[in-house]
Structures are given as C-alpha cells and as structure tokens.
Design a protein around this motif. Structure first.
Motif, PDB file in Angstrom:
ATOM      1  N   GLN A  26      45.979  66.606  37.464  1.00  0.00           N
ATOM      2  CA  GLN A  26      46.052  67.643  36.652  1.00  0.00           C
ATOM      3  C   GLN A  26      47.516  67.584  36.227  1.00  0.00           C
ATOM      4  N   TRP A  27      47.776  68.607  35.159  1.00  0.00           N
ATOM      5  CA  TRP A  27      49.367  68.683  34.739  1.00  0.00           C
ATOM      6  C   TRP A  27      49.511  69.956  35.465  1.00  0.00           C
ATOM      7  N   VAL A  28      50.858  69.689  36.021  1.00  0.00           N
ATOM      8  CA  VAL A  28      51.552  70.912  36.787  1.00  0.00           C
ATOM      9  C   VAL A  28      52.728  71.484  35.980  1.00  0.00           C
ATOM     10  N   ALA A  29      52.898  72.871  36.009  1.00  0.00           N
ATOM     11  CA  ALA A  29      54.012  73.328  35.677  1.00  0.00           C
ATOM     12  C   ALA A  29      54.887  73.751  36.868  1.00  0.00           C
ATOM     13  N   PHE A  30      55.803  73.122  37.025  1.00  0.00           N
ATOM     14  CA  PHE A  30      57.143  73.538  38.179  1.00  0.00           C
ATOM     15  C   PHE A  30      57.946  74.692  37.756  1.00  0.00           C
ATOM     16  N   ARG A  35      61.059  73.833  42.651  1.00  0.00           N
ATOM     17  CA  ARG A  35      60.668  74.094  44.333  1.00  0.00           C
ATOM     18  C   ARG A  35      59.342  74.898  44.512  1.00  0.00           C
ATOM     19  N   ARG A  36      58.535  75.214  43.226  1.00  0.00           N
ATOM     20  CA  ARG A  36      57.154  75.808  43.597  1.00  0.00           C
ATOM     21  C   ARG A  36      56.271  75.368  42.212  1.00  0.00           C
ATOM     22  N   VAL A  37      55.048  75.217  42.397  1.00  0.00           N
ATOM     23  CA  VAL A  37      53.907  75.259  41.375  1.00  0.00           C
ATOM     24  C   VAL A  37      53.818  76.724  40.819  1.00  0.00           C
ATOM     25  N   VAL A  38      54.018  76.610  39.238  1.00  0.00           N
ATOM     26  CA  VAL A  38      53.647  78.090  38.680  1.00  0.00           C
ATOM     27  C   VAL A  38      52.163  77.903  38.434  1.00  0.00           C
ATOM     28  N   ALA A  39      51.677  76.611  37.984  1.00  0.00           N
ATOM     29  CA  ALA A  39      50.143  76.772  37.395  1.00  0.00           C
ATOM     30  C   ALA A  39      49.705  75.122  37.378  1.00  0.00           C
ATOM     31  N   GLY A  40      48.472  74.866  37.254  1.00  0.00           N
ATOM     32  CA  GLY A  40      48.180  73.532  36.937  1.00  0.00           C
ATOM     33  C   GLY A  40      46.780  73.613  36.276  1.00  0.00           C
ATOM     34  N   ASN A  41      46.623  72.738  35.536  1.00  0.00           N
ATOM     35  CA  ASN A  41      45.411  72.541  34.653  1.00  0.00           C
ATOM     36  C   ASN A  41      45.242  70.977  34.109  1.00  0.00           C
ATOM     37  N   GLU A  42      43.859  70.550  34.023  1.00  0.00           N
ATOM     38  CA  GLU A  42      43.612  69.193  33.568  1.00  0.00           C
ATOM     39  C   GLU A  42      44.101  68.874  32.369  1.00  0.00           C
ATOM     40  N   ASN A  43      44.058  69.829  31.375  1.00  0.00           N
ATOM     41  CA  ASN A  43      44.708  69.740  29.991  1.00  0.00           C
ATOM     42  C   ASN A  43      46.179  70.612  29.845  1.00  0.00           C
ATOM     43  N   LEU A  44      46.974  69.735  29.352  1.00  0.00           N
ATOM     44  CA  LEU A  44      48.309  70.201  29.045  1.00  0.00           C
ATOM     45  C   LEU A  44      48.491  71.200  28.169  1.00  0.00           C
ATOM     46  N   GLU A  45      47.662  71.252  26.928  1.00  0.00           N
ATOM     47  CA  GLU A  45      47.717  72.390  25.991  1.00  0.00           C
ATOM     48  C   GLU A  45      47.226  73.777  26.590  1.00  0.00           C
ATOM     49  N   ARG A  46      45.964  73.493  27.570  1.00  0.00           N
ATOM     50  CA  ARG A  46      45.549  74.944  28.152  1.00  0.00           C
ATOM     51  C   ARG A  46      46.443  75.278  29.257  1.00  0.00           C
ATOM     52  N   PHE A  63      57.211  70.304  33.244  1.00  0.00           N
ATOM     53  CA  PHE A  63      55.486  69.802  33.461  1.00  0.00           C
ATOM     54  C   PHE A  63      55.762  68.568  33.846  1.00  0.00           C
ATOM     55  N   GLU A  64      54.762  68.298  34.640  1.00  0.00           N
ATOM     56  CA  GLU A  64      54.275  66.802  35.133  1.00  0.00           C
ATOM     57  C   GLU A  64      53.055  66.729  35.404  1.00  0.00           C
ATOM     58  N   TYR A  65      52.601  65.335  35.097  1.00  0.00           N
ATOM     59  CA  TYR A  65      51.124  65.038  35.533  1.00  0.00           C
ATOM     60  C   TYR A  65      51.191  64.414  36.942  1.00  0.00           C
ATOM     61  N   VAL A  66      50.111  64.941  37.480  1.00  0.00           N
ATOM     62  CA  VAL A  66      50.079  64.432  39.314  1.00  0.00           C
ATOM     63  C   VAL A  66      49.018  63.444  38.885  1.00  0.00           C
ATOM     64  N   PRO A  67      48.983  62.122  39.147  1.00  0.00           N
ATOM     65  CA  PRO A  67      47.994  61.395  38.784  1.00  0.00           C
ATOM     66  C   PRO A  67      46.963  61.234  39.786  1.00  0.00           C
ATOM     67  N   GLY A  68      45.732  61.103  39.663  1.00  0.00           N
ATOM     68  CA  GLY A  68      44.436  61.009  40.382  1.00  0.00           C
ATOM     69  C   GLY A  68      44.277  59.727  40.943  1.00  0.00           C
ATOM     70  N   PRO A  69      43.210  59.692  41.681  1.00  0.00           N
ATOM     71  CA  PRO A  69      43.128  58.212  42.519  1.00  0.00           C
ATOM     72  C   PRO A  69      42.661  57.262  41.218  1.00  0.00           C
ATOM     73  N   GLU A  70      41.960  57.757  40.143  1.00  0.00           N
ATOM     74  CA  GLU A  70      41.843  56.697  39.194  1.00  0.00           C
ATOM     75  C   GLU A  70      42.725  56.506  38.207  1.00  0.00           C
ATOM     76  N   ASP A  71      43.915  57.075  38.197  1.00  0.00           N
ATOM     77  CA  ASP A  71      44.942  56.976  37.357  1.00  0.00           C
ATOM     78  C   ASP A  71      45.958  55.947  37.570  1.00  0.00           C
ATOM     79  N   VAL A  78      56.277  62.807  33.077  1.00  0.00           N
ATOM     80  CA  VAL A  78      57.161  64.056  33.126  1.00  0.00           C
ATOM     81  C   VAL A  78      57.610  64.439  31.751  1.00  0.00           C
ATOM     82  N   GLU A  79      57.502  65.890  31.627  1.00  0.00           N
ATOM     83  CA  GLU A  79      58.171  66.598  30.290  1.00  0.00           C
ATOM     84  C   GLU A  79      58.792  67.221  30.554  1.00  0.00           C
ATOM     85  N   PHE A  80      60.093  67.335  30.273  1.00  0.00           N
ATOM     86  CA  PHE A  80      60.853  68.527  30.187  1.00  0.00           C
ATOM     87  C   PHE A  80      60.810  69.202  28.813  1.00  0.00           C
ATOM     88  N   LEU A  81      60.617  70.417  28.677  1.00  0.00           N
ATOM     89  CA  LEU A  81      60.413  71.271  27.775  1.00  0.00           C
ATOM     90  C   LEU A  81      61.408  72.395  27.819  1.00  0.00           C
TER      91      LEU A  81
END
Length: 81
Positions: A26-30, A35-46, A63-71, A78-81
């Motif tokens: 998933q993509w995660v918004a820190f 220090r904390r995860v605000v939210a996460g979703n498999e789709n960055l736009e969503r 925003f940062e993508y957390v790789p899954g086992p198949e990634d 990492v994207e800084f917006l």
C-alpha cells in the motif's frame, strides 16, 4: 528542505516494523515528522482523495509505498508532496 527530509528519514527509520507491516503493498501517508501513519491505501490517488475528504492538508504528509512480498523492494518509491 534538506533538514526536513533528514528529520523525516530519521523518524521513519525508527518506525516500528510490525506497525508498518500492516500496510504491505500500500501507499502510506506519514505525518510530516514521519512518526505516525495518517492513512494507507493500495491506490495513491484514492489515498489522496481520502485524506482530502478527512480534511488533511496534503502538503503536510509524506507519501511512501510499502512494498509487499511480490514487489521489488529495491525500488525507492518515496514521494514528498
């Protein structure tokens, strides 16, 4: 900006791996301090839409993508917006 990025990376490096594991594939918004995860979703736009709907300032999260086992975990997504 370089000081901010250094602060975020330092905080992120101390983020509990078991907590981060909940977001594999998933993509995660820190929070801006990393220090904390605000939210996460498999789709960055969503994820952005969800944050905006909840009144979050998209300029105050990292925003940062957390790789899954198949990634390919060598990719830096990492994207800084």
């Amino acid at each position: 900006m370089h000081v901010l990025i250094g602060t975020i990376r330092a905080s992120r490096s101390q983020f509990p791996r078991d907590e981060l594991a909940k977001y594999c594939g998933q993509w995660v918004a820190f929070s801006s301090d990393g220090r904390r995860v605000v939210a996460g979703n498999e789709n960055l736009e969503r994820l952005g839409e969800r944050l905006a709907a909840n009144g979050e300032d998209l300029q105050q999260v990292v925003f940062e993508y957390v790789p899954g086992p198949e990634d390919d975990s060598t990719l830096d997504r990492v994207e800084f917006l």
